[in-house]
Design a protein around this motif. Sequence first.
Motif, PDB file in Angstrom:
ATOM      1  N   THR A  20       0.862  -1.182   0.000  1.00 59.46           N
ATOM      2  CA  THR A  20       0.000   0.000   0.000  1.00 59.46           C
ATOM      3  C   THR A  20       0.897   1.230   0.000  1.00 59.46           C
ATOM      4  OG1 THR A  20      -0.135   0.349   2.395  1.00 59.46           O
ATOM      5  CG2 THR A  20      -1.597  -1.320   1.457  1.00 59.46           C
ATOM      6  N   GLU A  21       0.306   2.394   0.049  1.00 53.40           N
ATOM      7  CA  GLU A  21       1.088   3.631   0.145  1.00 53.40           C
ATOM      8  C   GLU A  21       1.294   4.061   1.593  1.00 53.40           C
ATOM      9  OE1 GLU A  21      -0.801   6.548  -2.256  1.00 53.40           O
ATOM     10  OE2 GLU A  21      -0.386   5.503  -4.145  1.00 53.40           O
ATOM     11  N   THR A  22       0.960   3.192   2.529  1.00 52.18           N
ATOM     12  CA  THR A  22       1.077   3.502   3.951  1.00 52.18           C
ATOM     13  C   THR A  22       2.535   3.555   4.384  1.00 52.18           C
ATOM     14  OG1 THR A  22      -1.030   2.408   4.391  1.00 52.18           O
ATOM     15  CG2 THR A  22       0.448   2.728   6.269  1.00 52.18           C
ATOM     16  N   VAL A  23       2.867   4.554   5.196  1.00 53.25           N
ATOM     17  CA  VAL A  23       4.181   4.643   5.831  1.00 53.25           C
ATOM     18  C   VAL A  23       3.964   4.499   7.334  1.00 53.25           C
ATOM     19  CG1 VAL A  23       6.244   6.036   6.197  1.00 53.25           C
ATOM     20  CG2 VAL A  23       5.021   6.167   4.000  1.00 53.25           C
ATOM     21  N   PRO A  24       4.141   3.293   7.890  1.00 53.48           N
ATOM     22  CA  PRO A  24       3.880   3.099   9.310  1.00 53.48           C
ATOM     23  C   PRO A  24       4.843   3.906  10.180  1.00 53.48           C
ATOM     24  CG  PRO A  24       4.035   0.999   8.136  1.00 53.48           C
ATOM     25  CD  PRO A  24       4.561   2.056   7.219  1.00 53.48           C
ATOM     26  N   MET A  25       4.381   4.253  11.365  1.00 53.20           N
ATOM     27  CA  MET A  25       5.246   4.849  12.378  1.00 53.20           C
ATOM     28  C   MET A  25       5.604   3.763  13.384  1.00 53.20           C
ATOM     29  SD  MET A  25       4.500   7.928  15.105  1.00 53.20           S
ATOM     30  CE  MET A  25       4.554   9.182  13.830  1.00 53.20           C
ATOM     31  N   PHE A  26       6.901   3.526  13.571  1.00 51.73           N
ATOM     32  CA  PHE A  26       7.364   2.457  14.457  1.00 51.73           C
ATOM     33  C   PHE A  26       7.773   3.037  15.801  1.00 51.73           C
ATOM     34  CE2 PHE A  26       7.984   0.814  10.193  1.00 51.73           C
ATOM     35  CZ  PHE A  26       7.560  -0.502  10.306  1.00 51.73           C
ATOM     36  N   LEU A  27       7.285   2.433  16.875  1.00 53.59           N
ATOM     37  CA  LEU A  27       7.650   2.820  18.234  1.00 53.59           C
ATOM     38  C   LEU A  27       8.288   1.609  18.913  1.00 53.59           C
ATOM     39  CD1 LEU A  27       6.890   5.743  18.974  1.00 53.59           C
ATOM     40  CD2 LEU A  27       5.174   4.792  17.432  1.00 53.59           C
ATOM     41  N   GLY A  28       9.542   1.715  19.247  1.00 53.06           N
ATOM     42  CA  GLY A  28      10.284   0.587  19.813  1.00 53.06           C
ATOM     43  C   GLY A  28      11.643   0.506  19.147  1.00 53.06           C
ATOM     44  N   LYS A  29      12.447  -0.454  19.585  1.00 48.61           N
ATOM     45  CA  LYS A  29      13.789  -0.621  19.004  1.00 48.61           C
ATOM     46  C   LYS A  29      13.676  -0.914  17.514  1.00 48.61           C
ATOM     47  CE  LYS A  29      14.325  -3.999  21.784  1.00 48.61           C
ATOM     48  NZ  LYS A  29      14.829  -5.220  22.457  1.00 48.61           N
ATOM     49  N   PRO A  30      14.492  -0.309  16.663  1.00 45.32           N
ATOM     50  CA  PRO A  30      15.703   0.477  16.940  1.00 45.32           C
ATOM     51  C   PRO A  30      15.470   1.976  17.068  1.00 45.32           C
ATOM     52  CG  PRO A  30      15.538   0.150  14.588  1.00 45.32           C
ATOM     53  CD  PRO A  30      14.342  -0.557  15.202  1.00 45.32           C
ATOM     54  N   PHE A  31      14.232   2.415  17.177  1.00 46.77           N
ATOM     55  CA  PHE A  31      13.927   3.843  17.169  1.00 46.77           C
ATOM     56  C   PHE A  31      14.161   4.432  18.560  1.00 46.77           C
ATOM     57  CE2 PHE A  31      11.728   1.709  13.767  1.00 46.77           C
ATOM     58  CZ  PHE A  31      12.108   2.477  12.677  1.00 46.77           C
ATOM     59  N   PRO A  32      14.406   5.738  18.655  1.00 48.05           N
ATOM     60  CA  PRO A  32      14.973   6.293  19.888  1.00 48.05           C
ATOM     61  C   PRO A  32      14.039   6.405  21.073  1.00 48.05           C
ATOM     62  CG  PRO A  32      14.650   8.023  18.235  1.00 48.05           C
ATOM     63  CD  PRO A  32      14.404   6.710  17.540  1.00 48.05           C
ATOM     64  N   GLU A  33      12.729   6.452  20.848  1.00 45.60           N
ATOM     65  CA  GLU A  33      11.825   6.772  21.964  1.00 45.60           C
ATOM     66  C   GLU A  33      11.954   5.801  23.130  1.00 45.60           C
ATOM     67  OE1 GLU A  33      10.087   8.506  18.226  1.00 45.60           O
ATOM     68  OE2 GLU A  33      10.954   6.563  18.793  1.00 45.60           O
ATOM     69  N   VAL A  34      12.068   4.510  22.841  1.00 43.27           N
ATOM     70  CA  VAL A  34      12.111   3.528  23.925  1.00 43.27           C
ATOM     71  C   VAL A  34      13.431   3.611  24.688  1.00 43.27           C
ATOM     72  CG1 VAL A  34      13.020   1.594  22.538  1.00 43.27           C
ATOM     73  CG2 VAL A  34      11.494   1.138  24.493  1.00 43.27           C
ATOM     74  N   PHE A  35      14.526   3.948  24.004  1.00 44.41           N
ATOM     75  CA  PHE A  35      15.801   4.139  24.694  1.00 44.41           C
ATOM     76  C   PHE A  35      15.767   5.409  25.545  1.00 44.41           C
ATOM     77  CE2 PHE A  35      16.946   1.674  20.857  1.00 44.41           C
ATOM     78  CZ  PHE A  35      17.486   0.559  21.474  1.00 44.41           C
ATOM     79  N   ASP A  36      15.121   6.447  25.041  1.00 43.00           N
ATOM     80  CA  ASP A  36      14.978   7.672  25.832  1.00 43.00           C
ATOM     81  C   ASP A  36      14.218   7.387  27.125  1.00 43.00           C
ATOM     82  OD1 ASP A  36      16.287   9.045  23.822  1.00 43.00           O
ATOM     83  OD2 ASP A  36      14.440   9.832  22.924  1.00 43.00           O
ATOM     84  N   LEU A  37      13.174   6.563  27.046  1.00 43.04           N
ATOM     85  CA  LEU A  37      12.427   6.197  28.252  1.00 43.04           C
ATOM     86  C   LEU A  37      13.318   5.462  29.249  1.00 43.04           C
ATOM     87  CD1 LEU A  37       8.961   4.928  26.928  1.00 43.04           C
ATOM     88  CD2 LEU A  37       9.376   6.913  28.387  1.00 43.04           C
ATOM     89  N   ALA A  38      14.126   4.528  28.740  1.00 44.46           N
ATOM     90  CA  ALA A  38      14.998   3.752  29.624  1.00 44.46           C
ATOM     91  C   ALA A  38      15.997   4.660  30.341  1.00 44.46           C
ATOM     92  CB  ALA A  38      15.728   2.677  28.827  1.00 44.46           C
ATOM     93  N   LEU A  39      16.589   5.591  29.615  1.00 42.63           N
ATOM     94  CA  LEU A  39      17.560   6.492  30.239  1.00 42.63           C
ATOM     95  C   LEU A  39      16.870   7.443  31.222  1.00 42.63           C
ATOM     96  CD1 LEU A  39      19.869   7.439  27.228  1.00 42.63           C
ATOM     97  CD2 LEU A  39      20.296   5.772  29.038  1.00 42.63           C
ATOM     98  N   ALA A  40      15.670   7.877  30.897  1.00 44.11           N
ATOM     99  CA  ALA A  40      14.963   8.811  31.775  1.00 44.11           C
ATOM    100  C   ALA A  40      14.614   8.183  33.114  1.00 44.11           C
ATOM    101  CB  ALA A  40      13.692   9.310  31.088  1.00 44.11           C
ATOM    102  N   ARG A  41      14.459   6.867  33.131  1.00 42.18           N
ATOM    103  CA  ARG A  41      14.094   6.194  34.386  1.00 42.18           C
ATOM    104  C   ARG A  41      15.290   5.912  35.279  1.00 42.18           C
ATOM    105  NH1 ARG A  41       9.464   1.857  32.509  1.00 42.18           N
ATOM    106  NH2 ARG A  41       7.989   3.423  31.744  1.00 42.18           N
ATOM    107  N   HIS A  42      16.497   6.040  34.733  1.00 44.25           N
ATOM    108  CA  HIS A  42      17.677   5.818  35.554  1.00 44.25           C
ATOM    109  C   HIS A  42      17.841   7.000  36.500  1.00 44.25           C
ATOM    110  CE1 HIS A  42      21.940   5.100  36.571  1.00 44.25           C
ATOM    111  NE2 HIS A  42      21.601   3.841  36.388  1.00 44.25           N
ATOM    112  N   PRO A  43      18.064   6.729  37.797  1.00 44.79           N
ATOM    113  CA  PRO A  43      18.087   7.836  38.767  1.00 44.79           C
ATOM    114  C   PRO A  43      19.219   8.826  38.565  1.00 44.79           C
ATOM    115  CG  PRO A  43      18.769   5.765  39.787  1.00 44.79           C
ATOM    116  CD  PRO A  43      18.224   5.419  38.436  1.00 44.79           C
TER     117      PRO A  43
END
Length: 279
Positions: free
Chosen positions: A195-218
């Motif tokens: 199709t002509e769809t361009v999905p948006m991926f949330l999770g590895k290898p994209f940065p959002e999930v790594f940003d969450l992991a770093l933000a939770r580190h004290p």
Amino acid sequence: MPVRQGAAQNGNFCDIVADYDLVLFDAYGVLNVGETAIPGAADTIAALRAMGKAVAVVSNSAAYPKMQMMERYARLGFDFAPDEVVTSREALLQRLTQEPPRRWGLMVDSSAGTDALGDLDTVVLADDAAAYNAVDGFLLVGAGGWTDQRQDLLEATLLHNPRPVLVGNPDLVAPRESGLSLEPGWFAHKLADRTETVPMFLGKPFPEVFDLALARHPQSVPPARVLMVGDTLHTDILGGLQAGFATVLVTEHGSLAGLDVPDAITRSGIVPDFVVPFI
């Protein structure tokens, strides 16, 4: 760029962590295969804690609520705290706070339910074509029970009426006791090709999930002091590299088990810092 193997190739994963303060682990293929813990993995986590290392899980497992995941880790012998487990489901939910209100068609395992998706307006997609046509967008979070017929319905409705597609699990496959399962990322790439769809991926290898992991580190941890450990080149290793982390590819139990690992690295062009059989 050569892969640094050294002592780690002899099976002592803990020998390579001295230069890192935070160690991030993929789950499937590194800690567990399906509902079975990989032998020695829980002992390695305990050893890292004894060394004063911070540990966390960064997983593309989006289909199940956090509480179910925590129960699984406890059952498998791991002592992770909730803040130490970061999932692509959480990255997806964070992204959805930036989206306008929509009625979402949901690809999800029938056993997982939708109780932890907050107040989202969702319809679980099955075999009724009308349901696909009636929603404003699609969330691909779990592919258990997904069929070719359902994929055809999804592609047909997107061809007729393009709408947003957000992918909560970018994985193509996941290692389970019976072999590799097809995951939402597989079906997302398939529909993108047709199709002509361009999905948006949330999770590895994209940065959002790594940003969450770093933000939770004290404490603030420089990327160079973070080690990402995974079994998949195109999610774990690529994601770790783009975040500036050092990376470890685990080969014995995950997506590359039984394959020619040096050839896979060469063909992909994604080069981990270390290669180990297991943690």
